[in-house]
Design a protein around this motif. Structure first.
Motif, PDB file in Angstrom:
ATOM      1  N   VAL A 128      47.188  17.417 -19.646  1.00  0.00           N
ATOM      2  CA  VAL A 128      47.599  16.028 -19.791  1.00  0.00           C
ATOM      3  C   VAL A 128      48.222  15.519 -18.501  1.00  0.00           C
ATOM      4  O   VAL A 128      47.909  14.421 -18.022  1.00  0.00           O
ATOM      5  CB  VAL A 128      48.597  15.888 -20.963  1.00  0.00           C
ATOM      6  CG1 VAL A 128      49.306  14.541 -20.919  1.00  0.00           C
ATOM      7  CG2 VAL A 128      47.878  16.071 -22.291  1.00  0.00           C
ATOM      8  N   ALA A 129      49.105  16.309 -17.901  1.00  0.00           N
ATOM      9  CA  ALA A 129      49.767  15.897 -16.660  1.00  0.00           C
ATOM     10  C   ALA A 129      48.757  15.679 -15.542  1.00  0.00           C
ATOM     11  O   ALA A 129      48.871  14.725 -14.759  1.00  0.00           O
ATOM     12  CB  ALA A 129      50.797  16.939 -16.242  1.00  0.00           C
ATOM     13  N   GLU A 130      47.774  16.535 -15.449  1.00  0.00           N
ATOM     14  CA  GLU A 130      46.764  16.399 -14.405  1.00  0.00           C
ATOM     15  C   GLU A 130      45.877  15.192 -14.654  1.00  0.00           C
ATOM     16  O   GLU A 130      45.436  14.534 -13.712  1.00  0.00           O
ATOM     17  CB  GLU A 130      45.934  17.689 -14.325  1.00  0.00           C
ATOM     18  CG  GLU A 130      46.745  18.864 -13.793  1.00  0.00           C
ATOM     19  CD  GLU A 130      46.053  20.201 -14.005  1.00  0.00           C
ATOM     20  OE1 GLU A 130      46.475  21.179 -13.372  1.00  0.00           O
ATOM     21  OE2 GLU A 130      45.087  20.269 -14.803  1.00  0.00           O
ATOM     22  N   ASN A 131      45.592  14.892 -15.914  1.00  0.00           N
ATOM     23  CA  ASN A 131      44.826  13.694 -16.247  1.00  0.00           C
ATOM     24  C   ASN A 131      45.589  12.435 -15.863  1.00  0.00           C
ATOM     25  O   ASN A 131      45.041  11.541 -15.206  1.00  0.00           O
ATOM     26  CB  ASN A 131      44.519  13.670 -17.750  1.00  0.00           C
ATOM     27  CG  ASN A 131      43.187  14.292 -18.104  1.00  0.00           C
ATOM     28  OD1 ASN A 131      42.135  13.704 -17.891  1.00  0.00           O
ATOM     29  ND2 ASN A 131      43.240  15.508 -18.631  1.00  0.00           N
ATOM     30  N   VAL A 132      46.847  12.370 -16.243  1.00  0.00           N
ATOM     31  CA  VAL A 132      47.643  11.166 -15.978  1.00  0.00           C
ATOM     32  C   VAL A 132      47.851  10.967 -14.482  1.00  0.00           C
ATOM     33  O   VAL A 132      47.795   9.847 -13.977  1.00  0.00           O
ATOM     34  CB  VAL A 132      48.997  11.245 -16.713  1.00  0.00           C
ATOM     35  CG1 VAL A 132      49.885  10.068 -16.333  1.00  0.00           C
ATOM     36  CG2 VAL A 132      48.777  11.263 -18.222  1.00  0.00           C
ATOM     37  N   TYR A 167      46.281  20.503 -23.269  1.00  0.00           N
ATOM     38  CA  TYR A 167      44.955  20.011 -22.913  1.00  0.00           C
ATOM     39  C   TYR A 167      44.525  18.968 -23.945  1.00  0.00           C
ATOM     40  O   TYR A 167      45.014  18.981 -25.094  1.00  0.00           O
ATOM     41  CB  TYR A 167      43.951  21.167 -22.856  1.00  0.00           C
ATOM     42  CG  TYR A 167      44.148  22.050 -21.648  1.00  0.00           C
ATOM     43  CD1 TYR A 167      43.453  21.781 -20.456  1.00  0.00           C
ATOM     44  CD2 TYR A 167      45.032  23.118 -21.685  1.00  0.00           C
ATOM     45  CE1 TYR A 167      43.641  22.575 -19.335  1.00  0.00           C
ATOM     46  CE2 TYR A 167      45.231  23.914 -20.560  1.00  0.00           C
ATOM     47  CZ  TYR A 167      44.526  23.636 -19.391  1.00  0.00           C
ATOM     48  OH  TYR A 167      44.734  24.402 -18.271  1.00  0.00           O
ATOM     49  N   PRO A 168      43.625  18.052 -23.570  1.00  0.00           N
ATOM     50  CA  PRO A 168      43.209  16.997 -24.506  1.00  0.00           C
ATOM     51  C   PRO A 168      42.770  17.510 -25.867  1.00  0.00           C
ATOM     52  O   PRO A 168      43.052  16.872 -26.890  1.00  0.00           O
ATOM     53  CB  PRO A 168      42.056  16.316 -23.757  1.00  0.00           C
ATOM     54  CG  PRO A 168      42.422  16.481 -22.318  1.00  0.00           C
ATOM     55  CD  PRO A 168      43.038  17.858 -22.220  1.00  0.00           C
ATOM     56  N   ALA A 169      42.109  18.662 -25.911  1.00  0.00           N
ATOM     57  CA  ALA A 169      41.630  19.200 -27.182  1.00  0.00           C
ATOM     58  C   ALA A 169      42.766  19.571 -28.129  1.00  0.00           C
ATOM     59  O   ALA A 169      42.554  19.707 -29.339  1.00  0.00           O
ATOM     60  CB  ALA A 169      40.749  20.422 -26.940  1.00  0.00           C
ATOM     61  N   ARG A 178      47.058   7.442 -26.209  1.00  0.00           N
ATOM     62  CA  ARG A 178      48.293   7.133 -25.502  1.00  0.00           C
ATOM     63  C   ARG A 178      48.310   7.759 -24.111  1.00  0.00           C
ATOM     64  O   ARG A 178      48.824   7.172 -23.155  1.00  0.00           O
ATOM     65  CB  ARG A 178      49.498   7.590 -26.320  1.00  0.00           C
ATOM     66  CG  ARG A 178      49.855   6.616 -27.441  1.00  0.00           C
ATOM     67  CD  ARG A 178      51.158   6.980 -28.099  1.00  0.00           C
ATOM     68  NE  ARG A 178      50.987   7.980 -29.132  1.00  0.00           N
ATOM     69  CZ  ARG A 178      51.992   8.616 -29.731  1.00  0.00           C
ATOM     70  NH1 ARG A 178      53.236   8.376 -29.354  1.00  0.00           N
ATOM     71  NH2 ARG A 178      51.756   9.480 -30.694  1.00  0.00           N
ATOM     72  N   VAL A 179      47.739   8.939 -23.984  1.00  0.00           N
ATOM     73  CA  VAL A 179      47.624   9.563 -22.663  1.00  0.00           C
ATOM     74  C   VAL A 179      46.747   8.707 -21.756  1.00  0.00           C
ATOM     75  O   VAL A 179      47.050   8.517 -20.572  1.00  0.00           O
ATOM     76  CB  VAL A 179      47.057  10.995 -22.779  1.00  0.00           C
ATOM     77  CG1 VAL A 179      46.702  11.548 -21.401  1.00  0.00           C
ATOM     78  CG2 VAL A 179      48.061  11.910 -23.469  1.00  0.00           C
ATOM     79  N   SER A 180      45.662   8.181 -22.318  1.00  0.00           N
ATOM     80  CA  SER A 180      44.782   7.336 -21.502  1.00  0.00           C
ATOM     81  C   SER A 180      45.496   6.061 -21.071  1.00  0.00           C
ATOM     82  O   SER A 180      45.252   5.537 -19.988  1.00  0.00           O
ATOM     83  CB  SER A 180      43.487   7.006 -22.255  1.00  0.00           C
ATOM     84  OG  SER A 180      43.715   6.088 -23.314  1.00  0.00           O
TER      85      SER A 180
END
Length: 290
Positions: A128-132, A167-169, A178-180
């Motif tokens: 999640v942190a890497e995605n954001v 992780y997203p899964a 909300r992460v997006s």
């Protein structure tokens, strides 16, 4: 945090990297003399299916518009055209007072654009942190510590301070959305022009329970509340989302704008499309079989 693997730039990242809003917009002194986005005579056809037919649309600075209507009437297509991910067959697109020629990857827009996709569009192989923080990791000179701090702040804003290492899964559908949102509003604090002036939401509450939908609806308004110049377009079928997030509503059907008005006019208009849509009646101008 581990080193990020090379990942091909996502559509979201191309939007944010190839666009930059003015410092005036970032500080709240936005220019309201002309629309932030204007579509003029936009048409789009896929094969034999004419999805949009001579559509005009204007979005002002600081305005929130919901695009509604039956499925398959070109609502998401409009978002993708505004985002610069899809080119119209005919018509003009004006963004920040400049006409866009081609796609977003061909030339930068004068404003920043962020997009929240219906399915969140997160990288499954990244936390999640890497995605954001993806945009800042790839395209800023900020230290990893600085980016981590910004990521944690963004996750706190969306009510997810404890999921950074997941992780997203491992997240529910509402949590992924909300992460997006957190990713869509990430910006370099040393570059005030990087804050997106326009956010595009494609069915952000689809498939969510009423409580999760309320969380997302509140979040959409709260994100805009931090920047009086920030505008957004939201495509949705959810009545609560329409009423709680929009200032103005545009009803699209058969590729054309059939009605537009303030959200407070929904219950008083005699427009037959609006009346059928909100009453959920089978009889009316909307062909439920097509």
């Amino acid at each position: 945090m581990r080193r990020l693997p090379w990942v091909k730039l996502s559509i979201f990242t191309r939007l944010m990297v190839n666009s930059s809003s003015s410092t005036e917009s970032a500080t709240g002194n936005c220019d309201k003399s002309e629309p932030l986005v204007a579509l003029k005579g936009i048409s789009k056809q896929f094969g034999q299916n004419r999805v949009l037919n001579n559509v005009d649309l204007a979005l002002e600075n600081g305005e929130a518009i919901a695009i509604i209507g039956p499925s398959g009437t070109g609502k998401s297509t409009i978002l993708r055209i505004i985002a610069g991910l899809l080119a119209p067959d005919t018509g003009e697109i004006w963004v920040g007072g400049q006409e866009r020629i081609g796609l977003i990857e061909d030339a930068p827009d004068p404003i920043g654009v962020g997009m929240v996709f219906q399915q969140a569009a997160l990288f499954d192989s990244l936390t999640v942190a890497e995605n954001v923080g993806f945009l800042l990791y790839q395209h800023s000179r900020l230290s990893r510590r600085e980016i981590k701090g910004l990521v944690m702040d963004a996750l706190a804003v969306v009510g997810l301070p404890d999921v950074a290492d997941r992780y997203p899964a491992e997240l529910s559908g509402g949590m992924r959305k909300r992460v997006s949102f957190a990713r869509a509003v990430m910006a370099n604090p040393h570059d005030p022009s990087a804050q997106p002036s326009l956010l595009l939401y494609d069915e952000p509450t689809a498939g969510l329970d009423p409580i999760a939908s309320t969380v997302i609806e509140d979040l959409i308004r709260e994100i805009q509340g931090g920047n009086s110049c920030q505008s957004y377009l939201i495509v949705t079928h959810q009545e609560s989302t329409i009423r709680r997030t929009a200032d103005r509503v545009i009803f699209l059907h058969a590729g054309q704008v059939q009605w537009m008005g303030g959200v407070n006019e929904i219950d008083t208009t005699d427009n037959p499309f609006v009346r059928q849509f909100f009453s959920a009646k089978v009889q009316g101008p909307i062909n439920v079989g097509g």
